[in-house]
Enzyme design. Structure first.
Site, PDB file in Angstrom:
ATOM      1  N   CYS A   1       0.835  -1.206   0.000  1.00 11.25           N
ATOM      2  CA  CYS A   1       0.000   0.000   0.000  1.00 11.25           C
ATOM      3  C   CYS A   1       0.867   1.253   0.000  1.00 11.25           C
ATOM      4  O   CYS A   1       1.752   1.402   0.849  1.00 11.25           O
ATOM      5  CB  CYS A   1      -0.924   0.007   1.209  1.00 11.25           C
ATOM      6  SG  CYS A   1      -1.999   1.461   1.266  1.00 11.25           S
TER       7      CYS A   1
ATOM      8  N   LYS B   1       1.703  -9.264  -0.134  1.00 11.33           N
ATOM      9  CA  LYS B   1       1.584  -8.411  -1.319  1.00 11.33           C
ATOM     10  C   LYS B   1       2.636  -7.319  -1.222  1.00 11.33           C
ATOM     11  O   LYS B   1       2.737  -6.624  -0.214  1.00 11.33           O
ATOM     12  CB  LYS B   1       0.193  -7.770  -1.375  1.00 11.33           C
ATOM     13  CG  LYS B   1       0.070  -6.680  -2.458  1.00 11.33           C
ATOM     14  CD  LYS B   1      -0.674  -7.151  -3.653  1.00 11.33           C
ATOM     15  CE  LYS B   1      -0.692  -6.090  -4.754  1.00 11.33           C
ATOM     16  NZ  LYS B   1      -1.730  -5.076  -4.585  1.00 11.33           N
TER      17      LYS B   1
ATOM     18  N   ASP C   1      -2.054  -2.739 -14.095  1.00 11.24           N
ATOM     19  CA  ASP C   1      -2.477  -2.411 -15.461  1.00 11.24           C
ATOM     20  C   ASP C   1      -3.207  -3.543 -16.184  1.00 11.24           C
ATOM     21  O   ASP C   1      -3.244  -3.561 -17.420  1.00 11.24           O
ATOM     22  CB  ASP C   1      -1.282  -1.965 -16.313  1.00 11.24           C
ATOM     23  CG  ASP C   1      -0.597  -0.733 -15.765  1.00 11.24           C
ATOM     24  OD1 ASP C   1      -1.237  -0.009 -14.983  1.00 11.24           O
ATOM     25  OD2 ASP C   1       0.583  -0.494 -16.108  1.00 11.24           O
TER      26      ASP C   1
ATOM     27  N   GLY D   1      -7.340  -5.087  -9.627  1.00  6.08           N
ATOM     28  CA  GLY D   1      -7.932  -4.143  -8.688  1.00  6.08           C
ATOM     29  C   GLY D   1      -8.782  -3.110  -9.385  1.00  6.08           C
ATOM     30  O   GLY D   1      -9.974  -3.299  -9.607  1.00  6.08           O
TER      31      GLY D   1
END
Length: 278
Positions: free
Chosen positions: A33, A72, A135, A156
Site C-alpha cells: 500500500c 503483497k 495495469d 484491482g
C-alpha cells in the site's frame, strides 16, 4: 483471505490469530500500500524499507497460525531501491505460501506503467506461486501479463471500471469471443451494490462508497457523463435509487429529460449508449 497491515509485531500476530479464529483460509500481509496515512505508521510499502523488521513479522505470524500466509509487495520504494526480488526470497524462506507483486514502486503510486519485467523475474527466481498485479484492464493485457510466467493475476482498479473483466479474460484464455453485457447491466450492478451496502452500513457511508464506485463503473457506458454527475452529487440513498431508476429508463428508451439533477440533459444527438472499451 483477509489482509492486514501494520508495523508492531505483537499487534500483527494478534490480528493474524484473530483472522484464523474467525474462519479465514488465508492471512495476507499488505506490504504494497502506497497511501501516506498507511506508510507513515510503518505499514504497507514502508515495510519494504525495513526488511529485517518485516522478516520478524513474517516469522512470528508463521509460528502463530496454521493457515497459509501470503504477502503483497511492490517493485520497491522508488527507482533506486527496487528490492522486490530480495523481499520475495526472504518471504519464501519465512514460510510464505504465495506472493503478489505490483510492478510499480511506492513513489510511482499509480502513475506510469507497471514494470512486468520485474514481476516475471521474481516468478522465475522463487519456487512459491507469484501473482502479478498492475495495469490488467482487459483480456489483451491479461494475456500479455500471464506470458511473463506468473501463476495468476491480481486485478484491482480494472475490476471497478469493468466488473465483467473476469469473464472477458476467461473467455480469451479459452479462445472464445466475449460479448459484453448491455449498458443497463451497469445499472443492475449499481443497484445490487447499493442494496448490499444498506444492509451493513449507515447511510453516509453507503453514499460515499456508491459515489466512489459509480465514478468508475459508469465510464465504460457511452453518454454516461450526466448520469455519473448526478449520481456523484446524490445526497441520500433514496435519491440514489431514484437516479438509478431514471438512468435505467433512459437506457431502455425513456426520456433523457428525467435527469433534472444535472446541469444539462443527455445530448439528444447521442446514439443510445453502448458499452465501449476503456
Amino acid at each position: 483471505s483477509i489482509q492486514i497491515f501494520g508495523n508492531p509485531i505483537e499487534r500483527m500476530v494478534d490480528a493474524a490469530i484473530m483472522i484464523e479464529q474467525a474462519g479465514a483460509e488465508i492471512v495476507d500481509i499488505n506490504c504494497g500500500c502506497p497511501v501516506p496515512k498507511v506508510v507513515k505508521k510503518g505499514g504497507g510499502c514502508e515495510l519494504m524499507r525495513q526488511p529485517e523488521h518485516l522478516e520478524k513479522i513474517l516469522r512470528a505470524i508463521r509460528r502463530a497460525i496454521s493457515i497459509p500466509l501470503t504477502v503483497k509487495i511492490r517493485s520497491g520504494w522508488d527507482e533506486q531501491s527496487k528490492n522486490a526480488l530480495a523481499i520475495a526470497r526472504m518471504a519464501q524462506d519465512c514460510g510464505v505460501s504465495m506472493i503478489a507483486v505490483h510492478g510499480r514502486t511506492r513513489q510511482a503510486l499509480y502513475r506510469g506503467e507497471a514494470d512486468w519485467s520485474i514481476v516475471g523475474e521474481i516468478a522465475r527466481q522463487v519456487s512459491i506461486p507469484v501473482i502479478g498485479s498492475g495495469d490488467v484492464c482487459d483480456a489483451q493485457s491479461a494475456v500479455r501479463s500471464l506470458s511473463t510466467g506468473v501463476h495468476g493475476l491480481m486485478i484491482g482498479r480494472g475490476a471497478l471500471a469493468n466488473p465483467w473483466i473476469f469473464s472477458e479474460i476467461a473467455a480469451a484464455l479459452r479462445g472464445e469471443a466475449f460479448t459484453p453485457p448491455p449498458p443497463v447491466a451497469t445499472v443492475d450492478i449499481l443497484e445490487e451494490y447499493l442494496e448490499l451496502l444498506t444492509t451493513d452500513l449507515p447511510e453516509k457511508a453507503v453514499i460515499g462508497r456508491m459515489k466512489q464506485f459509480a465514478s468508475q463503473v459508469t465510464r465504460r457506458v457511452r453518454g454516461s457523463t450526466p448520469a455519473r454527475r448526478a449520481l456523484c452529487t446524490a445526497k441520500s440513498v433514496d435519491e440514489f435509487r431514484t437516479l438509478l431508476k431514471r438512468w435505467r429508463d433512459y437506457l431502455q428508451g425513456g426520456s433523457a429529460d428525467e435527469f433534472t439533477s444535472v446541469p444539462e440533459a443527455f445530448d439528444a444527438d447521442l446514439s443510445r449508449p453502448t458499452a465501449v472499451a476503456a
